[in-house]
Design a protein around this motif. Sequence first.
Motif, PDB file in Angstrom:
ATOM      1  N   LEU A 157       0.823  -1.212   0.000  1.00  0.00           N
ATOM      2  CA  LEU A 157       0.000   0.000   0.000  1.00  0.00           C
ATOM      3  C   LEU A 157       0.858   1.264   0.000  1.00  0.00           C
ATOM      4  O   LEU A 157       0.372   2.339  -0.347  1.00  0.00           O
ATOM      5  CB  LEU A 157      -0.931   0.002   1.220  1.00  0.00           C
ATOM      6  CG  LEU A 157      -1.999  -1.089   1.251  1.00  0.00           C
ATOM      7  CD1 LEU A 157      -2.755  -1.062   2.571  1.00  0.00           C
ATOM      8  CD2 LEU A 157      -2.967  -0.930   0.087  1.00  0.00           C
ATOM      9  N   LEU A 158       2.108   1.140   0.399  1.00  0.00           N
ATOM     10  CA  LEU A 158       3.003   2.304   0.450  1.00  0.00           C
ATOM     11  C   LEU A 158       3.706   2.569  -0.876  1.00  0.00           C
ATOM     12  O   LEU A 158       4.343   3.601  -1.047  1.00  0.00           O
ATOM     13  CB  LEU A 158       4.044   2.114   1.555  1.00  0.00           C
ATOM     14  CG  LEU A 158       3.482   2.084   2.973  1.00  0.00           C
ATOM     15  CD1 LEU A 158       4.553   1.668   3.955  1.00  0.00           C
ATOM     16  CD2 LEU A 158       2.879   3.421   3.349  1.00  0.00           C
ATOM     17  N   LYS A 159       3.584   1.656  -1.825  1.00  0.00           N
ATOM     18  CA  LYS A 159       4.256   1.824  -3.110  1.00  0.00           C
ATOM     19  C   LYS A 159       3.633   2.964  -3.904  1.00  0.00           C
ATOM     20  O   LYS A 159       2.452   3.305  -3.723  1.00  0.00           O
ATOM     21  CB  LYS A 159       4.191   0.521  -3.910  1.00  0.00           C
ATOM     22  CG  LYS A 159       5.015  -0.587  -3.304  1.00  0.00           C
ATOM     23  CD  LYS A 159       4.932  -1.842  -4.150  1.00  0.00           C
ATOM     24  CE  LYS A 159       5.787  -2.942  -3.555  1.00  0.00           C
ATOM     25  NZ  LYS A 159       5.635  -4.200  -4.303  1.00  0.00           N
ATOM     26  N   GLU A 160       4.410   3.525  -4.804  1.00  0.00           N
ATOM     27  CA  GLU A 160       3.952   4.667  -5.598  1.00  0.00           C
ATOM     28  C   GLU A 160       2.731   4.347  -6.463  1.00  0.00           C
ATOM     29  O   GLU A 160       1.901   5.211  -6.698  1.00  0.00           O
ATOM     30  CB  GLU A 160       5.099   5.171  -6.488  1.00  0.00           C
ATOM     31  CG  GLU A 160       6.145   5.959  -5.726  1.00  0.00           C
ATOM     32  CD  GLU A 160       5.571   7.168  -5.007  1.00  0.00           C
ATOM     33  OE1 GLU A 160       4.733   7.900  -5.576  1.00  0.00           O
ATOM     34  OE2 GLU A 160       5.952   7.379  -3.832  1.00  0.00           O
ATOM     35  N   ASP A 161       2.627   3.106  -6.939  1.00  0.00           N
ATOM     36  CA  ASP A 161       1.502   2.755  -7.812  1.00  0.00           C
ATOM     37  C   ASP A 161       0.262   2.339  -7.021  1.00  0.00           C
ATOM     38  O   ASP A 161      -0.749   1.954  -7.604  1.00  0.00           O
ATOM     39  CB  ASP A 161       1.902   1.664  -8.800  1.00  0.00           C
ATOM     40  CG  ASP A 161       2.296   0.353  -8.120  1.00  0.00           C
ATOM     41  OD1 ASP A 161       2.538   0.358  -6.901  1.00  0.00           O
ATOM     42  OD2 ASP A 161       2.375  -0.664  -8.839  1.00  0.00           O
ATOM     43  N   SER A 162       0.313   2.443  -5.705  1.00  0.00           N
ATOM     44  CA  SER A 162      -0.844   2.107  -4.871  1.00  0.00           C
ATOM     45  C   SER A 162      -1.948   3.141  -5.077  1.00  0.00           C
ATOM     46  O   SER A 162      -1.673   4.339  -5.142  1.00  0.00           O
ATOM     47  CB  SER A 162      -0.434   2.081  -3.395  1.00  0.00           C
ATOM     48  OG  SER A 162      -1.572   2.048  -2.569  1.00  0.00           O
ATOM     49  N   PRO A 163      -3.183   2.686  -5.175  1.00  0.00           N
ATOM     50  CA  PRO A 163      -4.288   3.645  -5.336  1.00  0.00           C
ATOM     51  C   PRO A 163      -4.647   4.369  -4.039  1.00  0.00           C
ATOM     52  O   PRO A 163      -5.519   5.223  -4.036  1.00  0.00           O
ATOM     53  CB  PRO A 163      -5.449   2.772  -5.818  1.00  0.00           C
ATOM     54  CG  PRO A 163      -5.111   1.404  -5.376  1.00  0.00           C
ATOM     55  CD  PRO A 163      -3.626   1.316  -5.270  1.00  0.00           C
ATOM     56  N   VAL A 164      -3.958   4.027  -2.941  1.00  0.00           N
ATOM     57  CA  VAL A 164      -4.250   4.704  -1.675  1.00  0.00           C
ATOM     58  C   VAL A 164      -3.465   6.008  -1.629  1.00  0.00           C
ATOM     59  O   VAL A 164      -2.243   6.027  -1.475  1.00  0.00           O
ATOM     60  CB  VAL A 164      -3.903   3.813  -0.460  1.00  0.00           C
ATOM     61  CG1 VAL A 164      -4.128   4.574   0.830  1.00  0.00           C
ATOM     62  CG2 VAL A 164      -4.729   2.550  -0.480  1.00  0.00           C
ATOM     63  N   ASP A 165      -4.201   7.104  -1.787  1.00  0.00           N
ATOM     64  CA  ASP A 165      -3.633   8.432  -1.630  1.00  0.00           C
ATOM     65  C   ASP A 165      -4.532   9.189  -0.655  1.00  0.00           C
ATOM     66  O   ASP A 165      -5.460   8.609  -0.079  1.00  0.00           O
ATOM     67  CB  ASP A 165      -3.513   9.146  -2.983  1.00  0.00           C
ATOM     68  CG  ASP A 165      -4.849   9.238  -3.717  1.00  0.00           C
ATOM     69  OD1 ASP A 165      -5.913   8.941  -3.118  1.00  0.00           O
ATOM     70  OD2 ASP A 165      -4.840   9.598  -4.909  1.00  0.00           O
ATOM     71  N   MET A 166      -4.262  10.448  -0.439  1.00  0.00           N
ATOM     72  CA  MET A 166      -5.046  11.206   0.535  1.00  0.00           C
ATOM     73  C   MET A 166      -6.511  11.321   0.110  1.00  0.00           C
ATOM     74  O   MET A 166      -7.407  11.281   0.955  1.00  0.00           O
ATOM     75  CB  MET A 166      -4.421  12.586   0.749  1.00  0.00           C
ATOM     76  CG  MET A 166      -4.849  13.239   2.036  1.00  0.00           C
ATOM     77  SD  MET A 166      -4.711  12.195   3.525  1.00  0.00           S
ATOM     78  CE  MET A 166      -3.035  12.459   3.981  1.00  0.00           C
ATOM     79  N   LYS A 167      -6.767  11.391  -1.184  1.00  0.00           N
ATOM     80  CA  LYS A 167      -8.152  11.456  -1.668  1.00  0.00           C
ATOM     81  C   LYS A 167      -8.896  10.160  -1.294  1.00  0.00           C
ATOM     82  O   LYS A 167     -10.032  10.210  -0.793  1.00  0.00           O
ATOM     83  CB  LYS A 167      -8.165  11.664  -3.179  1.00  0.00           C
ATOM     84  CG  LYS A 167      -9.541  11.772  -3.778  1.00  0.00           C
ATOM     85  CD  LYS A 167      -9.446  11.993  -5.285  1.00  0.00           C
ATOM     86  CE  LYS A 167     -10.815  11.976  -5.920  1.00  0.00           C
ATOM     87  NZ  LYS A 167     -10.753  12.122  -7.375  1.00  0.00           N
ATOM     88  N   ALA A 168      -8.269   9.005  -1.528  1.00  0.00           N
ATOM     89  CA  ALA A 168      -8.887   7.717  -1.178  1.00  0.00           C
ATOM     90  C   ALA A 168      -9.078   7.609   0.337  1.00  0.00           C
ATOM     91  O   ALA A 168     -10.091   7.093   0.802  1.00  0.00           O
ATOM     92  CB  ALA A 168      -8.030   6.559  -1.688  1.00  0.00           C
ATOM     93  N   ALA A 169      -8.101   8.121   1.084  1.00  0.00           N
ATOM     94  CA  ALA A 169      -8.195   8.063   2.547  1.00  0.00           C
ATOM     95  C   ALA A 169      -9.385   8.881   3.050  1.00  0.00           C
ATOM     96  O   ALA A 169     -10.178   8.394   3.871  1.00  0.00           O
ATOM     97  CB  ALA A 169      -6.901   8.557   3.173  1.00  0.00           C
TER      98      ALA A 169
END
Length: 189
Positions: A157-169
Amino acid sequence: MRLLSVLLFCAAWLGICWLGMMTVHESGHILAAVASGGTVTKVVLSPAAISRTDVSPNPWPAVVVWLGPLFGVILPLLIWSLIPRGWTWPRRLLQFFAGFCLIANGAYLGIGSFEQVGDCQEILRTGSPIWTMWLFGIVTIPAGFYLWHRLGSPADLLKEDSPVDMKAAWLAVFALAMIAGTAWLVSPQ
């Protein structure tokens, strides 16, 4: 910043999974009660309490009590299996949720049987032997961990290509707030 967004997302998703698991579990009790000619008198589905469904009269109490945990593991697995494989992110979220439901329901019956909490007491009262709850836990808990294991490392989840960003959070936090707020409003206090 990525670590904060991942932590925020994961905390919100765990909350969503908890409330979702309780909702699916109680839905099983409700469906069994209605199908057996029983009357649902109260459903407690609050973020501040352990969920509960009261049925009176309850013509088939054994069916009503067992359908909560059974439906609570079968429905999430069914929904997850129906998500197309190409929908990677939604499929992974639902795989986590299905694993969560397997572990939570299995632990509830398997471990809860020792203290006879909630449904466990009713299962024993209706004549099911205690070993049936242990068997349920022995099957569902490892199955849930297996689903989680197949998701890979949480570090992904910490990788750059992870879709988890601040918007998703923040979207997950908003969804949790809406679900918890709705549950709080509709559930008797």
